[in-house]
Every structure is written in structure tokens, then in C-alpha cells.
Design a protein around this motif. Structure first.
Motif, mmCIF file in Angstrom:
data_model
loop_
_atom_site.group_PDB
_atom_site.id
_atom_site.type_symbol
_atom_site.label_atom_id
_atom_site.label_comp_id
_atom_site.label_asym_id
_atom_site.label_seq_id
_atom_site.Cartn_x
_atom_site.Cartn_y
_atom_site.Cartn_z
ATOM 1 N N UNK A 33 1.323 3.942 -6.130
ATOM 2 C CA UNK A 33 0.376 3.958 -5.012
ATOM 3 C C UNK A 33 1.006 3.257 -3.819
ATOM 4 N N UNK A 34 0.417 3.456 -2.670
ATOM 5 C CA UNK A 34 0.909 2.776 -1.475
ATOM 6 C C UNK A 34 0.403 3.468 -0.229
ATOM 7 N N UNK A 35 1.081 3.193 0.869
ATOM 8 C CA UNK A 35 0.739 3.821 2.141
ATOM 9 C C UNK A 35 2.026 4.273 2.814
ATOM 10 N N UNK A 36 1.871 5.124 3.819
ATOM 11 C CA UNK A 36 3.012 5.598 4.599
ATOM 12 C C UNK A 36 2.708 5.321 6.058
ATOM 13 N N UNK A 37 3.637 4.646 6.736
ATOM 14 C CA UNK A 37 3.461 4.398 8.163
ATOM 15 C C UNK A 37 4.604 5.033 8.946
ATOM 16 N N UNK A 38 4.277 5.514 10.127
ATOM 17 C CA UNK A 38 5.259 6.052 11.066
ATOM 18 C C UNK A 38 5.150 5.213 12.325
ATOM 19 N N UNK A 39 6.204 4.463 12.605
ATOM 20 C CA UNK A 39 6.215 3.535 13.742
ATOM 21 C C UNK A 39 4.982 2.636 13.743
ATOM 22 N N UNK A 40 4.631 2.122 12.574
ATOM 23 C CA UNK A 40 3.544 1.154 12.442
ATOM 24 C C UNK A 40 2.152 1.738 12.271
ATOM 25 N N UNK A 41 1.984 3.047 12.419
ATOM 26 C CA UNK A 41 0.677 3.686 12.265
ATOM 27 C C UNK A 41 0.610 4.414 10.927
ATOM 28 N N UNK A 42 -0.496 4.217 10.203
ATOM 29 C CA UNK A 42 -0.657 4.888 8.910
ATOM 30 C C UNK A 42 -0.795 6.399 9.095
ATOM 31 N N UNK A 43 -0.071 7.157 8.268
ATOM 32 C CA UNK A 43 -0.280 8.602 8.222
ATOM 33 C C UNK A 43 -1.543 8.857 7.416
ATOM 34 N N UNK A 44 -2.322 9.864 7.788
ATOM 35 C CA UNK A 44 -3.576 10.150 7.088
ATOM 36 C C UNK A 44 -3.616 11.575 6.548
ATOM 37 N N UNK A 45 -2.458 12.248 6.572
ATOM 38 C CA UNK A 45 -2.382 13.611 6.051
ATOM 39 C C UNK A 45 -0.929 13.894 5.688
ATOM 40 N N UNK A 46 -0.718 14.560 4.572
ATOM 41 C CA UNK A 46 0.627 14.909 4.123
ATOM 42 C C UNK A 46 0.762 14.643 2.641
ATOM 43 N N UNK A 47 2.015 14.561 2.189
ATOM 44 C CA UNK A 47 2.249 14.253 0.785
ATOM 45 C C UNK A 47 3.513 13.434 0.631
ATOM 46 N N UNK A 48 3.542 12.643 -0.431
ATOM 47 C CA UNK A 48 4.697 11.842 -0.811
ATOM 48 C C UNK A 48 5.313 12.513 -2.024
ATOM 49 N N UNK A 49 6.632 12.631 -2.014
ATOM 50 C CA UNK A 49 7.361 13.319 -3.081
ATOM 51 C C UNK A 49 8.437 12.384 -3.608
ATOM 52 N N UNK A 50 8.464 12.174 -4.931
ATOM 53 C CA UNK A 50 9.496 11.365 -5.580
ATOM 54 C C UNK A 50 10.311 12.252 -6.504
ATOM 55 N N UNK A 51 11.622 12.066 -6.506
ATOM 56 C CA UNK A 51 12.516 12.792 -7.411
ATOM 57 C C UNK A 51 13.449 11.786 -8.069
ATOM 58 N N UNK A 52 13.594 11.889 -9.385
ATOM 59 C CA UNK A 52 14.515 10.998 -10.099
ATOM 60 C C UNK A 52 15.910 11.132 -9.493
ATOM 61 N N UNK A 53 16.649 10.046 -9.471
ATOM 62 C CA UNK A 53 17.974 10.032 -8.864
ATOM 63 C C UNK A 53 18.877 11.136 -9.410
ATOM 64 N N UNK A 54 18.728 11.432 -10.714
ATOM 65 C CA UNK A 54 19.565 12.468 -11.326
ATOM 66 C C UNK A 54 18.945 13.866 -11.211
ATOM 67 N N UNK A 55 17.799 13.975 -10.552
ATOM 68 C CA UNK A 55 17.149 15.266 -10.343
ATOM 69 C C UNK A 55 16.402 15.802 -11.554
ATOM 70 N N UNK A 56 16.268 15.006 -12.602
ATOM 71 C CA UNK A 56 15.673 15.482 -13.857
ATOM 72 C C UNK A 56 14.144 15.562 -13.831
ATOM 73 N N UNK A 57 13.490 14.876 -12.903
ATOM 74 C CA UNK A 57 12.022 14.879 -12.849
ATOM 75 C C UNK A 57 11.569 14.629 -11.423
ATOM 76 N N UNK A 58 10.376 15.108 -11.119
ATOM 77 C CA UNK A 58 9.814 14.875 -9.796
ATOM 78 C C UNK A 58 8.291 14.862 -9.881
#
Length: 143
Positions: A33-58
Motif C-alpha cells: 500500500x502507499x501513495x503516489x505523488x507528482x511534484x508533491x501532489x497526490x495522484x488520484x487516478x491511475x495504477x501502480x505496477x510492480x514487476x519482480x527484478x527477474x521478470x518472473x512475476x508482476x
């Protein structure tokens, strides 16, 4: 002969019960969990994507109108991250005649495009280490 059959049957039962008592395999994913800020302002729409360093999972999770995100099955360990807003451009809230933002497609939040480099894990430069029940606040810059 009967004793041998009972011995074999008993050994099979013990062997099967030992398999059922083995500890579960270690988890390979967790909630982030967490938040995403762009130049100090919270984004309120979009998505966060994580991928394992070796590309095996996301895994991915939506950014909520309150500016927080939740990725329910992020891979553990070192990950590359991306923040994607371009696929939400269709939900950009136009202004009504009275100047107020209008909700589009039933989604709250305001569409704010992020610099293109953040849209893909290969160009974002965002890397984190995900541990059990991680809280990761992502800070982006237009520069």
C-alpha cells in the motif's frame, strides 16, 4: 504375512500424515500500500505496477480517488515499478458549464498525466524492495 501387510499399511499412514503436517511453502507475494505523488501532489487516478527484478512475476493496483493505492499480490523482493496514467485519459474529468469537474465513467479522482518514462518498468528508474505488508510511497517528478 498379515503382520507384513499391517506394517506396510501403518508405514503408509504415517508417511501420508507427515506430508500433511509439513509447513506451507514460503510466501512469494504480499500486499503493498502507499501513495503516489507528482511534484508533491497526490495522484488520484491511475495504477501502480510492480514487476519482480527477474521478470518472473508482476502485479498491479489502482490508485484510488483519495490518492492511495493497494497492490494485493506484489512479488516479494527487489521489484521495478511503473506508474501508469495514460490508460486513464479517457476518464479525464471535463468541466461542466458552471466550471466544476464532472465524474466520467463512474470514476472519481482527477486525471493527471505522468511523464512517459514512468509508464514502463524499463524506463521508470523506480526500484524498491518489497517485504511482508510493505508500505511504499512513490515520489515522481516532471523534471
Amino acid at each position: 504375512m498379515r503382520c507384513v501387510r499391517l506394517f506396510v499399511l501403518g508405514a503408509a499412514v504415517v508417511g501420508m500424515s507427515a506430508v500433511g503436517c509439513s509447513p506451507p511453502p514460503p510466501a512469494k507475494e504480499t500486499v503493498v500500500t502507499g501513495s503516489v505523488t507528482l511534484d508533491g501532489e497526490k495522484l488520484t487516478m491511475g495504477e501502480v505496477y510492480f514487476e519482480a527484478e527477474d521478470g518472473s512475476a508482476s502485479a498491479r493496483g489502482e490508485i484510488a480517488p483519495d490518492g492511495n493505492y493497494r497492490v494485493p499480490s506484489a512479488p516479494l523482493g527487489k521489484v521495478k515499478a511503473a506508474v501508469r496514467t495514460s490508460n486513464h485519459a479517457q476518464f479525464a474529468a471535463p468541466k461542466s458549464k458552471d466550471g466544476k469537474a464532472v465524474t466520467v465513467g463512474g470514476r472519481g479522482g482527477t486525471f493527471v498525466p505522468v511523464p512517459k518514462r514512468y509508464e514502463e518498468v524499463g524506463t521508470s528508474g523506480l526500484t524498491y524492495t518489497v517485504t511482508a505488508e510493505s508500505a511504499i510511497n512513490i515520489t515522481l517528478s516532471k523534471k
